[in-house]
Write a protein that holds these residues in place. Structure first.
Motif, short mmCIF file in Angstrom:
data_model
loop_
_atom_site.label_atom_id
_atom_site.label_comp_id
_atom_site.label_asym_id
_atom_site.label_seq_id
_atom_site.Cartn_x
_atom_site.Cartn_y
_atom_site.Cartn_z
N GLU A 99 0.98 -1.01 -0.11
CA GLU A 99 -0.06 -0.11 0.06
C GLU A 99 0.84 1.27 0.23
OE1 GLU A 99 -3.34 2.13 2.64
OE2 GLU A 99 -2.60 0.32 3.32
N HIS A 100 1.64 1.49 0.87
CA HIS A 100 2.89 2.62 1.00
C HIS A 100 3.58 2.49 -0.31
CE1 HIS A 100 5.84 5.28 2.23
NE2 HIS A 100 6.71 4.35 1.89
N ALA A 101 3.97 1.49 -0.99
CA ALA A 101 4.68 1.44 -2.04
C ALA A 101 3.82 2.25 -3.28
CB ALA A 101 5.15 0.21 -2.70
N TYR A 102 2.65 1.84 -3.43
CA TYR A 102 1.75 2.31 -4.51
C TYR A 102 1.63 3.96 -4.36
CZ TYR A 102 0.77 -2.26 -6.39
OH TYR A 102 0.97 -3.64 -6.88
N ALA A 103 1.38 4.29 -2.90
CA ALA A 103 0.92 5.69 -3.00
C ALA A 103 2.21 6.50 -3.26
CB ALA A 103 0.68 5.89 -1.29
N ALA A 104 3.48 6.01 -2.65
CA ALA A 104 4.63 6.64 -3.07
C ALA A 104 5.02 6.82 -4.40
CB ALA A 104 5.86 5.99 -2.36
N LEU A 106 2.72 6.60 -7.04
CA LEU A 106 1.88 7.75 -7.42
C LEU A 106 2.48 9.14 -7.24
CD1 LEU A 106 -0.73 8.46 -8.92
CD2 LEU A 106 -2.08 8.37 -6.82
N ASN A 107 2.62 9.23 -6.04
CA ASN A 107 3.40 10.82 -5.90
C ASN A 107 4.61 11.17 -6.41
OD1 ASN A 107 1.24 11.46 -3.92
ND2 ASN A 107 2.41 10.62 -2.25
N ARG A 108 5.32 10.24 -6.85
CA ARG A 108 6.63 10.40 -7.72
C ARG A 108 6.11 10.56 -8.99
NH1 ARG A 108 11.95 8.51 -6.79
NH2 ARG A 108 13.15 8.27 -8.81
N LEU A 109 5.31 9.98 -9.60
CA LEU A 109 5.12 10.03 -10.97
C LEU A 109 4.25 11.46 -11.15
CD1 LEU A 109 4.00 6.35 -11.56
CD2 LEU A 109 6.13 7.55 -12.58
N LEU A 110 3.45 11.61 -10.45
CA LEU A 110 2.67 13.06 -10.54
C LEU A 110 3.52 14.28 -10.36
CD1 LEU A 110 -0.82 12.18 -8.76
CD2 LEU A 110 -0.24 12.15 -11.12
N GLU A 111 4.30 14.19 -9.50
CA GLU A 111 5.49 15.16 -9.21
C GLU A 111 6.28 15.47 -10.46
OE1 GLU A 111 7.35 14.46 -5.55
OE2 GLU A 111 5.82 14.80 -4.20
N ALA A 112 6.84 14.19 -11.06
CA ALA A 112 7.50 14.15 -12.45
C ALA A 112 6.65 14.75 -13.46
CB ALA A 112 8.07 12.95 -12.42
N LEU A 113 5.63 14.39 -13.43
CA LEU A 113 4.53 14.94 -14.74
C LEU A 113 4.58 16.48 -14.39
CD1 LEU A 113 1.71 12.55 -15.36
CD2 LEU A 113 3.47 13.39 -17.05
N PRO A 242 12.31 -4.62 -24.20
CA PRO A 242 11.14 -5.37 -23.61
C PRO A 242 11.34 -5.52 -22.17
CG PRO A 242 11.80 -6.23 -25.66
CD PRO A 242 12.94 -5.01 -25.33
N ALA A 243 10.27 -5.57 -21.29
CA ALA A 243 10.24 -5.77 -19.92
C ALA A 243 11.16 -6.53 -19.41
CB ALA A 243 8.76 -5.96 -19.43
N PRO A 244 11.25 -8.08 -19.87
CA PRO A 244 12.07 -8.87 -19.26
C PRO A 244 13.44 -8.42 -19.20
CG PRO A 244 10.61 -10.08 -20.49
CD PRO A 244 10.26 -8.67 -20.70
N SER A 245 14.01 -7.94 -20.49
CA SER A 245 15.26 -7.28 -20.58
C SER A 245 15.52 -6.09 -19.70
CB SER A 245 15.58 -6.75 -21.88
OG SER A 245 16.96 -6.27 -22.08
N SER A 246 14.50 -5.20 -19.38
CA SER A 246 14.88 -4.17 -18.47
C SER A 246 14.91 -4.69 -17.13
CB SER A 246 13.73 -3.30 -18.51
OG SER A 246 13.81 -2.28 -17.66
N GLU A 247 13.98 -5.65 -16.74
CA GLU A 247 14.02 -6.20 -15.36
C GLU A 247 15.26 -6.94 -14.96
OE1 GLU A 247 10.42 -8.52 -15.07
OE2 GLU A 247 9.27 -6.71 -15.02
N HIS A 286 17.15 4.03 -6.70
CA HIS A 286 17.29 3.06 -7.82
C HIS A 286 16.14 2.56 -7.99
CE1 HIS A 286 18.33 -0.54 -10.30
NE2 HIS A 286 19.11 0.34 -10.88
N ARG A 287 15.73 1.79 -6.95
CA ARG A 287 14.44 0.81 -7.01
C ARG A 287 13.07 1.67 -7.20
NH1 ARG A 287 12.04 -0.87 -1.36
NH2 ARG A 287 11.97 1.36 -1.79
N ASP A 288 13.11 2.67 -6.67
CA ASP A 288 11.64 3.54 -6.57
C ASP A 288 11.78 4.02 -8.03
OD1 ASP A 288 11.26 3.26 -4.14
OD2 ASP A 288 11.99 5.08 -3.12
N ALA A 289 12.77 4.37 -8.62
CA ALA A 289 12.81 5.15 -10.21
C ALA A 289 12.37 3.91 -11.27
CB ALA A 289 14.07 5.67 -10.27
N ALA A 290 13.33 2.79 -10.82
CA ALA A 290 12.84 1.62 -11.69
C ALA A 290 11.22 1.16 -11.60
CB ALA A 290 13.82 0.48 -11.45
N GLU A 291 10.78 1.18 -10.52
CA GLU A 291 9.62 0.52 -10.39
C GLU A 291 8.33 1.78 -11.07
OE1 GLU A 291 8.79 -0.20 -6.19
OE2 GLU A 291 9.81 -2.21 -6.62
N ALA A 292 8.73 3.04 -10.72
CA ALA A 292 7.92 4.18 -11.29
C ALA A 292 8.25 4.02 -12.83
CB ALA A 292 8.52 5.48 -10.89
#
Length: 343
Positions: A99-104, A106-113, A242-247, A286-292
């Motif tokens: 829950e915390h990860a999804y909220a964080a 969303l905030n990160r992406l909206l601020e970046a936009l 593609p997603a598998p390569s990025s991950e 790094h993790r937060d940016a990759a997941e965003a």
């Protein structure tokens, strides 16, 4: 400050392993139970919600420390008991973190936009590993930014709501009550194996050193030479694959983050904490940016969205992959190999 090891504390030959390991686990179990009580007693008002969120973070922190300690020092415990409790604590920590990860996210992406479209207030910070600057308000990005933000908000708010429901269900389940009972017993009695009766210098310290060595080896396998050069664009190029390569390209960095945490907790047990805060924060970024970036790419694959919305999400994805690159640069700048531990 580079993450150098704290002055090594020589363990007295008369100090037994159980005299260090058991009190540490007792303390973490007590913190777990205290956080659980605060979480249960939190009200429904805003202050209660804040208290509940803080208690959940503390609960996850204690669960991580217990689980990591049982992992690193597994040979010194009742292994069947340790493996079961460790897996259950990993389940609980994961459920509570979503829950915390999804909220964080969303905030990160909206601020970046907002920043990228020129809607944000104040100057745009320039990352040391990439160029900065914001788009002019009249740029084509602003056309789709609002819709992209609305799409992300719908998707991530739905995911957060589902994660919240899953957390509530987990906290009321018989599985969770079994975990809480096991931790309550841990607060008074730690099932240790015969090896825990040996001197800590002979069995506890070598296991902590092993955690450090695994961290060193994983860091040595990272492309730190490339990460030391700003604008190398490796994270962005792989992020467009593609997603598998990025991950797969991000996975070694995520693994180092977990090993760094294991190393830090192992040093806590032997009362010789390591100065790894700067490096750890870089890997968290790094993790937060990759997941965003993954969330932005997923939103861009939504069927029948307008081209302007897809364009805004593409720019957002590229921005977050640049943030991945900046985090790698920061980690490379912070990291210095820890002095080799004595055998």
């Amino acid at each position: 400050m580079p993450p150098t090891a704290a002055p090594r504390r020589d363990l007295h030959p008369d100090v037994l392993t159980r005299e260090l390991l058991a009190p540490y686990l007792h303390d973490q179990a007590t913190d777990f139970l205290r956080s659980l009580r605060v979480h249960r007693e939190s009200g429904q008002d805003p202050q209660g919600a804040a208290d509940a969120a803080g208690a959940a973070r503390a609960l996850r922190g204690s669960a991580r420390r217990i689980s990591a300690t049982l992992h690193t020092f597994r040979p010194l415990t009742d292994t069947g008991w340790a493996d079961t409790l460790r897996s259950e604590l990993a389940w609980l920590s994961g459920v509570l973190a979503r829950e915390h990860a999804y909220a964080a996210r969303l905030n990160r992406l909206l601020e970046a936009l907002n920043r990228l479209s020129g809607a944000g207030a104040g100057p745009v910070p320039v990352s040391p590993a990439r160029g900065g600057g914001k788009s002019e308000p009249g740029s084509s990005l602003t056309v789709g930014a609002a819709r992209a933000g609305a799409l992300l908000e719908r998707q991530l708010t739905l995911a957060r709501t589902r994660a919240h429901s899953a957390a509530l269900q987990a906290l009321g389940s018989s599985r969770f009550h079994a975990v809480a009972d096991a931790v309550a017993l841990l607060a008074s009695d730690v099932p240790l194996g015969p090896a825990a009766a040996a001197p800590a210098a002979e069995v506890l310290a070598p296991l902590a050193t092993g955690a450090e060595q695994r961290l060193r080896e994983a860091v040595a396998a990272l492309p730190l030479g490339r990460a030391a050069h700003p604008y190398n664009a490796e994270a962005l190029v792989h992020g467009l694959a593609p997603a598998p390569s990025s991950e797969a390209q991000d996975a070694p960095w995520h693994h180092v983050r977990l090993l760094l945490r294991l190393h830090r907790y192992a040093r806590e047990v032997i009362a010789a904490p390591a100065d790894t805060l700067t490096a750890a924060r870089a890997l968290d970024r790094h993790r937060d940016a990759a997941e965003a970036a993954t969330a932005a790419a997923s939103a861009a694959r939504t069927p029948r969205i307008a081209p302007a919305t897809a364009y805004a999400l593409g720019v957002l994805h590229a921005d977050q992959r640049h943030e991945v690159e900046a985090a790698r640069f920061a980690f490379q700048q912070a990291w210095q190999p820890l002095p080799a531990a004595a055998p």
